[in-house]
Design a protein around this motif. Structure first.
Motif, PDB file in Angstrom:
ATOM      1  N   GLY A   1       3.312   6.973   6.973  1.00 27.13           N
ATOM      2  CA  GLY A   1       2.750   8.238   6.533  1.00 27.13           C
ATOM      3  C   GLY A   1       1.319   8.156   6.048  1.00 27.13           C
ATOM      4  N   MET A   2       0.641   7.058   6.381  1.00 30.49           N
ATOM      5  CA  MET A   2      -0.750   6.901   5.977  1.00 30.49           C
ATOM      6  C   MET A   2      -1.663   7.052   7.187  1.00 30.49           C
ATOM      7  SD  MET A   2      -0.407   3.672   3.289  1.00 30.49           S
ATOM      8  CE  MET A   2       0.342   2.546   4.479  1.00 30.49           C
ATOM      9  N   LYS A   3      -2.953   7.200   6.923  1.00 28.54           N
ATOM     10  CA  LYS A   3      -3.965   7.283   7.974  1.00 28.54           C
ATOM     11  C   LYS A   3      -4.842   6.036   7.925  1.00 28.54           C
ATOM     12  CE  LYS A   3      -4.138  12.339   7.613  1.00 28.54           C
ATOM     13  NZ  LYS A   3      -3.461  12.618   8.901  1.00 28.54           N
TER      14      LYS A   3
ATOM     15  N   TYR B   1     -10.366   0.147  -4.459  1.00 28.21           N
ATOM     16  CA  TYR B   1     -10.767  -1.048  -3.718  1.00 28.21           C
ATOM     17  C   TYR B   1      -9.759  -2.161  -3.968  1.00 28.21           C
ATOM     18  CZ  TYR B   1     -13.373  -5.065  -2.084  1.00 28.21           C
ATOM     19  OH  TYR B   1     -13.738  -6.202  -1.413  1.00 28.21           O
ATOM     20  N   GLN B   2      -9.451  -2.923  -2.929  1.00 27.63           N
ATOM     21  CA  GLN B   2      -8.419  -3.948  -3.000  1.00 27.63           C
ATOM     22  C   GLN B   2      -8.566  -4.823  -4.257  1.00 27.63           C
ATOM     23  OE1 GLN B   2      -9.312  -5.888   0.788  1.00 27.63           O
ATOM     24  NE2 GLN B   2     -10.233  -7.607  -0.292  1.00 27.63           N
ATOM     25  N   GLY B   3      -7.448  -5.023  -4.948  1.00 23.01           N
ATOM     26  CA  GLY B   3      -7.438  -5.802  -6.182  1.00 23.01           C
ATOM     27  C   GLY B   3      -7.705  -4.988  -7.418  1.00 23.01           C
TER      28      GLY B   3
ATOM     29  N   LEU C   1       0.831  -1.209   0.000  1.00 27.50           N
ATOM     30  CA  LEU C   1       0.000   0.000   0.000  1.00 27.50           C
ATOM     31  C   LEU C   1       0.862   1.254   0.000  1.00 27.50           C
ATOM     32  CD1 LEU C   1      -2.793  -1.060   2.523  1.00 27.50           C
ATOM     33  CD2 LEU C   1      -2.660  -1.414   0.056  1.00 27.50           C
ATOM     34  N   GLU C   2       1.957   1.209   0.747  1.00 25.78           N
ATOM     35  CA  GLU C   2       2.859   2.360   0.756  1.00 25.78           C
ATOM     36  C   GLU C   2       3.450   2.591  -0.631  1.00 25.78           C
ATOM     37  OE1 GLU C   2       6.713   4.048   3.289  1.00 25.78           O
ATOM     38  OE2 GLU C   2       6.352   1.885   3.166  1.00 25.78           O
ATOM     39  N   GLU C   3       3.849   1.515  -1.303  1.00 23.45           N
ATOM     40  CA  GLU C   3       4.427   1.652  -2.642  1.00 23.45           C
ATOM     41  C   GLU C   3       3.382   2.133  -3.651  1.00 23.45           C
ATOM     42  OE1 GLU C   3       6.260  -2.106  -3.554  1.00 23.45           O
ATOM     43  OE2 GLU C   3       7.393  -2.065  -1.682  1.00 23.45           O
ATOM     44  N   LEU C   4       2.146   1.736  -3.467  1.00 21.27           N
ATOM     45  CA  LEU C   4       1.080   2.228  -4.342  1.00 21.27           C
ATOM     46  C   LEU C   4       0.941   3.738  -4.203  1.00 21.27           C
ATOM     47  CD1 LEU C   4      -1.216   1.477  -6.316  1.00 21.27           C
ATOM     48  CD2 LEU C   4      -2.682   1.093  -4.322  1.00 21.27           C
ATOM     49  N   GLY C   5       1.156   4.251  -2.993  1.00 29.23           N
ATOM     50  CA  GLY C   5       1.154   5.689  -2.777  1.00 29.23           C
ATOM     51  C   GLY C   5      -0.092   6.240  -2.124  1.00 29.23           C
TER      52      GLY C   5
END
Length: 575
Positions: A101-103, A384-386, A49-53
């Motif tokens: 750095g995400m919420k 949404y996931q995927g 998720l972090e790499e996705l941004g």
């Protein structure tokens, strides 16, 4: 909401430049081999998720629940269901999200509880219990004995088939449930109910969560008379929505919630109201910063455009012109006051690339085309996931392959009392069932798509050897990398965040085109929503603009051709 976060202020709200990622925990990643996704699995994928941004992670419910509706029937708001892990693991997850750095946003389900929640158990124990009025209880309809056919206090139908009233034999009264019988509706007319909800919300915010996505929050205020509604053609039960969708005290309740929960807190929080049936005028009121209700709403108009006269299960396909008309109305309607949530996928909708795109030869192109069209609108995008790897609908063969209570109940009602042909019912279930979004995330080409070492709670889509995160991220045409670029563009470009929206070629059946204009300049977005090559209309200025614009991002390599190729999208900067 702090006035400094208003989108009309000098410093726009942080969420105007944010992208939210929804995790449906039971289908995301399984860390203990029991076939059900869990908190440990989510923790193991935070780097993805972090790499996705993305900026915000929204978790579908992980609270204690009997799981009649996959966690949307909550029996204890302050405990983590053992299926998903422990409160200590939740704290570890929260720390991991924040350190990147995400919420983290929790799902708030307070229109109803589980029938196994202590509040309802007390309420159902006797007609004079102090919590009796915490839920909606009514006697049988006048002239009927409780339990007789037609004795329900009103004719409302449940969202999950059947009546919205269930008889409690112990007290000989009916209780209201807009969803499953195991999901009784809370009575928000009762101040004690509201106070208990606000106390619970504050408990989670004190723990460090960053806000809430509020499930069907515009259903919480009901006309206390609970009168009959009209019975739609081909339906067994009445439609009572006019008496509970954005009901008489909804704004009072949301403003009270804001005062009791959010007013004195950090302005970095986010509140999102899921609001089926909300109109543009109502959405402006709900999201007007000066009114202090919610930051943004989920509206459902656009995801109902492919429904036939019989509703969701009467699939007719999408006419792109209908979608453009709808989105244009919402972009214009909330241009000066309020804010849009942008989504085409979530846990309640079939997979975008199968529903509106091409999940075969043009899977990459149609997935990325729709992604660009969505993310370049004004509003906060939700992934949404995927979705970020182009996952597709699943080829469910029999009703036994489904797990969703809505889908299963519909099958038996449609093939039973309504007399529909089973094969036709299954065809529509394959297209529209919520289970399409709930098959496990496909991480690898290995056994069970890398989701679990055990037997998954619902079958993995058999296309996982070809469609999975590892394969996609290594591919020359990567849906994941395209989403990365879209998210980065929103982060760095003020026009994407706040620029004015103008629809072009609204009557064209396959061309989706619009401009965004703001302090960062002007952008032209053009997409060919079809599997055939498309020439731009020569009699419109957009053809000339498209030729002169500088390509910012597209889903085809090389120099742009004169015509738009199948499912091609281009984001162009205009001079």
């Amino acid at each position: 909401m702090n006035p400094a976060t208003e989108i009309t202020a000098t410093e726009p709200a942080w969420w105007t430049g944010a992208v939210v990622y929804q995790v449906y925990p039971r289908s995301f990643a399984d860390s203990n081999g029991d076939g059900i996704g869990d908190l440990g699995g989510i923790i193991s994928k935070l780097d993805h998720l972090e790499e996705l941004g993305v900026d915000v992670v929204w978790l579908s419910p992980i609270y204690s629940s009997p799981q009649h509706d996959n966690g949307y029937d909550i029996s204890d708001y302050r405990r983590i269901d053992p299926t998903f892990g422990t409160l200590e693991q939740f704290d570890e997850l929260l720390k991991g999200v924040h350190s990147r750095g995400m919420k983290l946003v929790m799902d708030l389900v307070v229109n109803h509880t589980s029938s196994e929640h202590p509040w309802f158990i007390e309420s159902a124990s006797s007609t004079d219990n102090p919590k009796r009025d915490w839920y909606w209880w009514r006697d049988a309809r006048e002239g009927f004995e409780a339990g007789e056919k037609g004795a329900e206090p009103s004719n409302w139908g449940s969202a999950f088939s059947g009546p919205s009233w269930t008889l409690d034999p112990a007290t000989n009264q009916y209780y209201l449930h807009l969803f499953a019988p195991e999901q009784p509706d809370l009575n928000w007319e009762n101040l004690e109910v509201r106070s208990a909800v606000y106390e619970m919300m504050n408990w989670w915010l004190d723990r460090g969560v960053d806000g809430f996505r509020m499930d069907v929050i515009n259903f919480i205020s009901k006309d206390p008379a609970l009168p009959d509604g009209p019975v739609p053609p081909g339906k067994l039960w009445g439609d009572g929505s006019q008496y509970y969708v954005s009901g008489p005290r909804i704004h009072d309740y949301l403003q009270e919630m804001h005062r009791e929960v959010f007013d004195d807190r950090d302005a970095e929080l986010i509140t999102v109201g899921e609001m089926p049936g909300v109109t543009i005028d109502e959405a402006k009121l709900f999201t007007d910063p000066a009114r202090r209700e919610v930051d943004m709403v989920f509206q459902f108009e656009h995801v109902g455009l492919d429904h036939g006269p019989g509703g969701k299960w009467d699939y007719k396909g999408l006419d792109l012109r209908d979608l453009k008309t709808s989105w244009n109305r919402w972009q214009k309607g909330l241009a000066r006051t309020g804010w849009n949530s942008l989504y085409l996928n979530n846990h309640d909708q079939p997979r975008l690339v199968s529903r509106f795109g091409n999940d075969g030869v043009f899977r990459y192109e149609s997935a990325t085309c729709w992604a660009a069209l969505l993310h370049l609108h004004r509003g906060t995008p939700y992934v949404y996931q995927g979705e970020e790897i182009g996952m597709t609908n699943a080829p469910f063969e029999t009703v036994g392959d489904f797990r969703d209570i809505e889908s299963i109940n519909h099958f038996y009602e449609a093939t039973g009392p309504l007399g529909h042909e089973p094969g036709e019912v299954l065809r529509n279930l394959r297209i529209m069932s919520r289970d399409n979004a709930r098959t496990p995330v496909q991480w690898t080409a290995g056994e069970q798509a890398g989701f679990t070492s055990g037997t998954p709670w619902i079958g993995v889509n058999p296309n996982y050897p070809l469609v999975n995160a590892d394969t996609d991220r290594a591919a020359e045409k990567s849906v994941f990398r395209f989403y990365q670029q879209l998210i980065e563009l929103r982060h760095r470009d003020e026009t994407v965040r706040l620029g004015e929206f103008a629809m072009l070629a609204e009557d064209h059946p396959t061309l989706y085109a619009f401009t965004r204009t703001g302090a960062g300049g002007s952008l032209l977005v053009i997409g060919n929503v079809s599997g055939a090559a498309l020439s731009l209309p020569e009699d419109e200025s957009l053809a000339d603009s498209a030729r002169k614009g500088t390509l910012v991002l597209g889903n085809y390599d090389g120099e742009p051709a004169a015509d738009l190729r199948p499912w091609e999208v281009r984001i162009l900067r205009l001079t």
